[in-house]
Write a protein that holds these residues in place. Structure first.
Motif, PDB file in Angstrom:
ATOM      1  N   TYR A 153     -12.202   5.470  31.123  1.00 47.41           N
ATOM      2  CA  TYR A 153     -10.850   6.014  31.017  1.00 47.41           C
ATOM      3  C   TYR A 153     -10.647   6.679  29.649  1.00 47.41           C
ATOM      4  O   TYR A 153     -10.914   6.076  28.613  1.00 47.41           O
ATOM      5  CB  TYR A 153      -9.800   4.921  31.219  1.00 47.41           C
ATOM      6  N   GLY A 154     -10.176   7.921  29.681  1.00 46.37           N
ATOM      7  CA  GLY A 154      -9.970   8.662  28.434  1.00 46.37           C
ATOM      8  C   GLY A 154     -11.057   9.687  28.163  1.00 46.37           C
ATOM      9  O   GLY A 154     -10.987  10.430  27.189  1.00 46.37           O
ATOM     10  N   LEU A 156     -11.815  12.493  29.573  1.00 49.24           N
ATOM     11  CA  LEU A 156     -11.435  13.909  29.644  1.00 49.24           C
ATOM     12  C   LEU A 156     -10.555  14.303  28.455  1.00 49.24           C
ATOM     13  O   LEU A 156     -10.777  15.319  27.809  1.00 49.24           O
ATOM     14  CB  LEU A 156     -10.695  14.196  30.956  1.00 49.24           C
ATOM     15  N   SER A 157      -9.559  13.481  28.178  1.00 49.61           N
ATOM     16  CA  SER A 157      -8.609  13.814  27.112  1.00 49.61           C
ATOM     17  C   SER A 157      -9.040  13.264  25.759  1.00 49.61           C
ATOM     18  O   SER A 157      -8.359  13.481  24.766  1.00 49.61           O
ATOM     19  CB  SER A 157      -7.226  13.281  27.473  1.00 49.61           C
ATOM     20  N   PHE A 233      -3.887  15.444  30.146  1.00 52.79           N
ATOM     21  CA  PHE A 233      -3.390  14.075  30.096  1.00 52.79           C
ATOM     22  C   PHE A 233      -1.903  14.066  30.416  1.00 52.79           C
ATOM     23  O   PHE A 233      -1.172  14.881  29.872  1.00 52.79           O
ATOM     24  CB  PHE A 233      -3.613  13.445  28.713  1.00 52.79           C
ATOM     25  N   GLU A 237      -6.704  13.074  33.742  1.00 53.57           N
ATOM     26  CA  GLU A 237      -7.362  11.837  33.317  1.00 53.57           C
ATOM     27  C   GLU A 237      -7.191  10.764  34.399  1.00 53.57           C
ATOM     28  O   GLU A 237      -8.137  10.065  34.752  1.00 53.57           O
ATOM     29  CB  GLU A 237      -6.714  11.359  32.007  1.00 53.57           C
TER      30      GLU A 237
END
Length: 472
Positions: A153-154, A156-157, A233, A237
């Motif tokens: 998690y996280g 992409l951003s 985001f 995400e």
RNA sequence: GGCGGCAUAGCCAAGUGGUAAGGCAGAGCUCUGCAAAAGCUCCAUUCCCCAGUUCGAAUCUGGGUGCCGCCUCCA
């Protein structure tokens, strides 16, 4: 086939594009929440993806393009309550408005336009799957995604989970086990649209619809996922978390995000109330000019809009457009015969320039550079004609290059005369031939009067060696 | 505060290691009855600032400064 390079938000690098299936490109572009008029900001990803898709098709790829409508949403419900109509009625109205605006902009229709309201079952199935895999949990009729269960998690951003928890500016729903968890399913509130589910009556949260619908129409690990960079985001995400937690496969191979359009250095958005309606712009400016403006900057950069900007751009655009228009007329009078060295040289230049356009588009869809090369082509063609060149092969080549790239791919040309009935055309013919007669008789005073008065109406008359031309 | 990005002529804007595309505006010229259109020529020794790497940097590294976006609905 030319090698395509794409900037991938996920890797933060330009990557060589390798399709999931040879010869096929699958694309999911996040669409709009239809609750108010389409604005200029919405036009950017649409036109950018329109060009990308047209380019891929020209390269010989088969394209599958899916674009969603998030038609179940707080804002739609609110608007419906204000107007005393159903939410469906609101979304239907603005979906029609959106599609009409995009048609007017010359944007090709997507292959599918899935709506949330028509995919509730698919969404419930996906949520259920996440609950079973313990990536999600239900609490009093709500279902939340357990962010901690997805270690990536996280990605992409580039956010760290810990930072996200601290950065929460809003009061955290006490039903959440973790401040960073997000809703997959929301329990029904009185008066709101609701559907039956294993967790009781409710409706989907934001994000889950794109996971469910992209999976349904494009499958796992499709090629491109696109949208504005404001969606990175939390929307994209969270999509990644949901989809990848459920399937164990990547959601998409390449993430492509377009930059924001700003107004006085501030993002144009519905919530800020500073948006420019697309419909109004389309009434005022030619479609080709609007596209020219949107494509004049690389898609990832921000793009400023201000009053008078289109007028400024209009001068350059019309040089491009006029060149194509004149070329089309010239073709009728073009001559054949042996190729002179002038002809030969012109042909070679056009060939080189066309390769330059293909290179530009192949390199992360650099439309700004492609337009620059097209201007060089315009200069070369005009210069060729200025030097007396009139060979059909050269003029044909010039026309082909402009028609294909500026016309068919970028879509910035406007070859049909705007809002002009056949009658106007005939009347202008009569008027202009009379004026030609006056000029032959050296009655310039009267000839100029005609031209001036037409100019007052916005009709520009140009006297060229091939006879008079006119334009609005 | 965290994350991402951007900073190139009066304006818009390409260019990611080899010596600054393109457009608008501006100046001069050609063509033209005049105009318009078009063509030709000129218009950044320099790429926010400071250090560094390199034979060589707008392009890479480090440090500043400024701006934008996201962290809340958003294209």
């Amino acid at each position: 086939m030319a090698e395509i390079r794409v900037y991938n938000t996920l890797s933060q690098e330009k990557e060589v594009f390798v399709p999931r299936k040879p010869g096929q490109v699958s694309i999911y572009v996040c669409g709009v929440t239809p609750y108010s008029d389409t604005h200029l900001g919405h036009a950017r990803p649409s036109v950018v993806w329109d060009v990308i898709i047209r380019f891929f098709r020209w390269l010989g790829y088969e394209t599958l393009h899916v674009q969603n409508f998030t038609d179940v949403d707080d804002k739609i419900i609110k608007k419906a309550q204000e107007e005393g109509v159903s939410a469906l009625e609101i979304s239907k109205r603005y979906i029609a408005e959106y599609l009409a605006s995009m048609d007017a902009l010359g944007v090709l229709r997507a292959d599918q336009y899935p709506k949330v309201s028509e995919h509730i079952d698919d969404i419930i199935k996906l949520v259920d799957q996440l609950v079973r895999k313990e990536h999600a949990y239900s609490a009093n009729g709500d279902v939340f995604f357990r962010v901690a269960s997805f270690p990536e998690y996280g990605k992409l951003s580039k956010q760290k989970l810990e930072e996200l928890r601290q950065g929460t500016r809003f009061e955290v729903d006490p039903k959440k086990k973790d401040a960073a968890d997000f809703a997959l399913w929301k329990s029904a509130k009185p008066g709101e649209p609701a559907w039956e589910s294993p967790w009781g009556e409710g409706r989907p949260g934001w994000h889950i619809e794109c996971s469910a619908m992209s999976l349904k129409y494009l499958g796992e690990a499709f090629d491109f996922h696109g949208g504005g960079n404001d969606l990175i985001f939390p929307h994209h995400e969270n999509e990644i978390a949901q989809s990848e937690a459920a399937t164990g496969e990547p959601l998409a191979r390449y993430w492509v995000h377009s930059g924001m359009i700003t107004l006085k250095e501030e993002k144009m958005s519905k919530s800020l109330g500073n948006f420019i309606s697309l419909k109004q712009l389309l009434e005022k400016y030619p479609r080709g000019l609007l596209r020219f403006y949107l494509l004049s900057t690389h898609y990832r950069s921000g793009l400023e809009y201000y009053e008078g900007k289109l007028e400024e751009m209009g001068k350059g655009w019309s040089r491009l457009n006029e060149a194509a228009l004149k070329l089309q007329e010239d073709l009728a009078q073009a001559q054949g015969g042996e190729l002179s060295s002038l002809d030969q040289e012109a042909l070679e230049k056009l060939d080189t320039l066309e390769k330059g356009i293909i290179d530009a588009l192949s390199d992360d869809f650099n439309t700004a550079m492609a337009l620059g090369v097209l201007f060089e082509a315009v200069r070369d063609i005009n210069s060729y004609k200025h030097q007396g060149g009139y060979h059909s092969q050269v003029l044909q080549k010039g026309w082909d290059v402009l028609r294909l790239w500026a016309g068919d791919i970028l879509g910035v040309l406007q070859l049909e005369k705007q809002q002009q009935e056949g009658l106007t055309d005939s009347l202008m013919q009569i008027l202009l031939s009379l004026r030609e007669e006056l000029r032959k008789q050296k009655n310039f005073a009267l000839a100029d009067q005609i031209r001036d008065q037409l100019a007052e109406l916005g009709v520009v008359v140009e006297d060229t060696p091939q006879g008079p031309r006119w334009k609005v």
